[in-house]
Scaffold this motif. Structure first.
Motif, PDB file in Angstrom:
ATOM      1  N   GLY A  80      54.325 108.996  -6.284  1.00 29.47           N
ATOM      2  CA  GLY A  80      53.791 108.889  -8.016  1.00 29.47           C
ATOM      3  C   GLY A  80      52.677 107.973  -7.993  1.00 29.47           C
ATOM      4  N   VAL A 108      55.915 111.961  -2.982  1.00 27.62           N
ATOM      5  CA  VAL A 108      54.999 113.206  -3.818  1.00 27.62           C
ATOM      6  C   VAL A 108      54.626 112.857  -5.097  1.00 27.62           C
ATOM      7  N   GLY A 109      53.595 113.584  -5.543  1.00 24.71           N
ATOM      8  CA  GLY A 109      53.200 113.111  -7.132  1.00 24.71           C
ATOM      9  C   GLY A 109      54.351 113.969  -7.779  1.00 24.71           C
ATOM     10  N   SER A 110      54.863 113.322  -8.829  1.00 21.24           N
ATOM     11  CA  SER A 110      56.024 114.115  -9.461  1.00 21.24           C
ATOM     12  C   SER A 110      55.978 115.421  -9.892  1.00 21.24           C
ATOM     13  N   THR A 126      55.057 109.523 -13.256  1.00 23.54           N
ATOM     14  CA  THR A 126      55.360 109.273 -14.640  1.00 23.54           C
ATOM     15  C   THR A 126      55.288 110.752 -15.227  1.00 23.54           C
ATOM     16  N   ASP A 127      54.552 111.691 -14.480  1.00 25.43           N
ATOM     17  CA  ASP A 127      54.661 113.157 -15.065  1.00 25.43           C
ATOM     18  C   ASP A 127      56.131 113.622 -15.458  1.00 25.43           C
ATOM     19  N   ALA A 140      53.970 103.789 -12.757  1.00 24.56           N
ATOM     20  CA  ALA A 140      52.898 103.125 -13.215  1.00 24.56           C
ATOM     21  C   ALA A 140      51.784 104.333 -13.750  1.00 24.56           C
ATOM     22  N   MET A 141      50.875 103.999 -14.571  1.00 26.76           N
ATOM     23  CA  MET A 141      49.834 104.764 -15.021  1.00 26.76           C
ATOM     24  C   MET A 141      48.740 104.455 -14.245  1.00 26.76           C
TER      25      MET A 141
HETATM   26  N1  LIG Z   1      50.838 108.141 -13.737  1.00 29.15           N
HETATM   27  C1  LIG Z   1      51.358 108.954 -12.978  1.00 29.15           C
HETATM   28  O1  LIG Z   1      52.557 108.432 -12.093  1.00 29.15           O
HETATM   29  C2  LIG Z   1      51.103 110.411 -12.624  1.00 29.15           C
HETATM   30  C3  LIG Z   1      50.850 110.565 -11.185  1.00 29.15           C
HETATM   31  C4  LIG Z   1      51.409 111.903 -10.688  1.00 29.15           C
HETATM   32  N2  LIG Z   1      50.751 113.240 -11.317  1.00 29.15           N
HETATM   33  C5  LIG Z   1      52.852 112.005 -10.693  1.00 29.15           C
HETATM   34  O2  LIG Z   1      53.382 112.080 -11.670  1.00 29.15           O
HETATM   35  O3  LIG Z   1      53.448 111.279  -9.717  1.00 29.15           O
END
Ligand SMILES: NC(=O)CC[C@H](N)C(=O)O
Length: 341
Positions: free
Chosen positions: A24, A69-71, A104-105, A129-130
């Motif tokens: 993330g 991974v990216g979520s 966060t996705d 985190a954003m």
């Molecule tokens: N702010 C985020 O965490 C988004 C990043 C990525 N797309 C995820 O979800 O891992």
């Protein structure tokens, strides 16, 4: 700290927290502090811990990289792996609480899955985190600090999976992402916040009223994979094509992100009723961010054979429907589950 999942030493009176890292933005890296583009999931769990002053004073910590991974790449297999790991950590008494760092996705879906299947009262805390770890005013370090404080807090026990970001504590059932970029992206429409955290000082506003973790009827027992459930997004002029495509591709369940109170075009309704007659379980949720979807409002669910999602948004409804179908539940039992959980 051990990266391989070793145990934090038990010291009298010290809580032990296991960090399970999955990637993330909290682990994201950019070319500079003001560069909007970045890659998710690049910074290892040890570096995340080391970047937060005072973190090790909150609890005896150890870290483990479960995924990177990216979520948007979270999937059923990763959920099952992560949930099994959390369960092992608790069953072997390796920690008093866990913190999962996550993109966060889709953190709302992972949190909800864990909220339903983990069999323990110990805190399961998810954070993210954003802004990437390398950004100006990165939000990850304080989010991680607060998340560890919650996981180490005996008062967090029995509250299920908790999502901690931007000083807010959200019940995993209620939380949803509301902004693509704002650090205050998470909201809990309807039920509101579970609590707050200010530099590690945690307060709770309520107990989650719906059954979860030890009181939930769901678990990982006997589940090797989850059944296919597709989400379809309703819109003006929706045809029956995608409903039929999902069914012919083998979906065992369908969730409609309906318009308004879980509505959809007449063409889509007819196709969904046909799918229901063929044994596909169809849940009506909504693309609207708040409000319930009730039974028999504009559509006759009884006659059409449809399930109303009650308070769950489409992505949460999908998780619950997958777990219901994995347990072999039929339509009426699924409707009960949507009212109960
Ligand atoms: N702010 C985020 O965490 C988004 C990043 C990525 N797309 C995820 O979800 O891992």
């Amino acid at each position: 700290m051990s990266a391989g999942g070793g145990r934090a030493p038990r010291e009298a009176g010290r809580r032990r927290v296991r960090l399970l890292a999955t990637g993330g933005t909290i682990a994201g890296r950019a070319a500079s502090g003001v560069e909007p583009g970045y890659r998710s999931g690049e910074v290892a769990v040890e570096a995340l811990i080391d970047a937060v002053p005072g973190l090790r004073e909150l609890a005896a910590l150890d870290g483990e990289q479960v995924a990177q991974v990216g979520s948007q790449d979270m999937d059923d297999a990763l959920w099952l792996k992560l949930a099994a790991r959390v369960q092992e950590v608790f069953d072997s008494d390796a920690a008093d609480g866990v913190v999962i760092t996550h993109g966060t996705d889709t953190v709302e879906e992972t949190g909800w899955f864990l909220h339903l299947v983990v069999k323990s009262d110990r805190p399961v805390v998810l954070t993210g985190a954003m802004r990437p770890a390398t950004a100006l005013s990165a939000d990850g370090p304080l989010n991680l600090y607060n998340a560890v404080a919650v996981a180490a807090d005996p008062a967090a026990r029995g509250r299920g999976a908790i999502v901690v970001l931007n000083d807010d504590l959200h019940c995993a059932r209620d939380v949803t992402k509301s902004s693509t970029t704002d650090v205050h992206t998470f909201i809990s429409p309807g039920p509101g916040l579970l609590g707050s955290a200010s530099y590690g000082r945690v307060r709770y506003f309520r107990q989650p009223p719906h059954p979860h973790t030890t009181a939930s009827g769901f678990s990982l027992d006997g589940i090797r994979q989850l059944p296919r459930v597709d989400i379809l997004y309703a819109h003006a002029g929706m045809t029956a094509d995608l409903v039929r495509a999902s069914v012919s591709l083998g979906a065992r369940g369908l969730v409609m992100a309906g318009v308004g109170n879980g509505n959809m075009s007449t063409a889509a309704v007819r196709a969904l009723a046909e799918a229901a007659r063929e044994g596909v379980v169809v849940v009506r949720s909504t693309r609207v961010v708040s409000g319930d979807v009730g039974r028999n409002i504009e559509l006759d669910d009884d006659a059409l054979g449809l399930v109303a999602a009650d308070q769950l948004n489409p992505q949460k409804a999908r998780v619950l429907l997958q777990l219901c179908l994995a347990r072999g539940m039929e339509r009426d039992a699924v409707q009960d589950a949507f009212h109960r959980y």
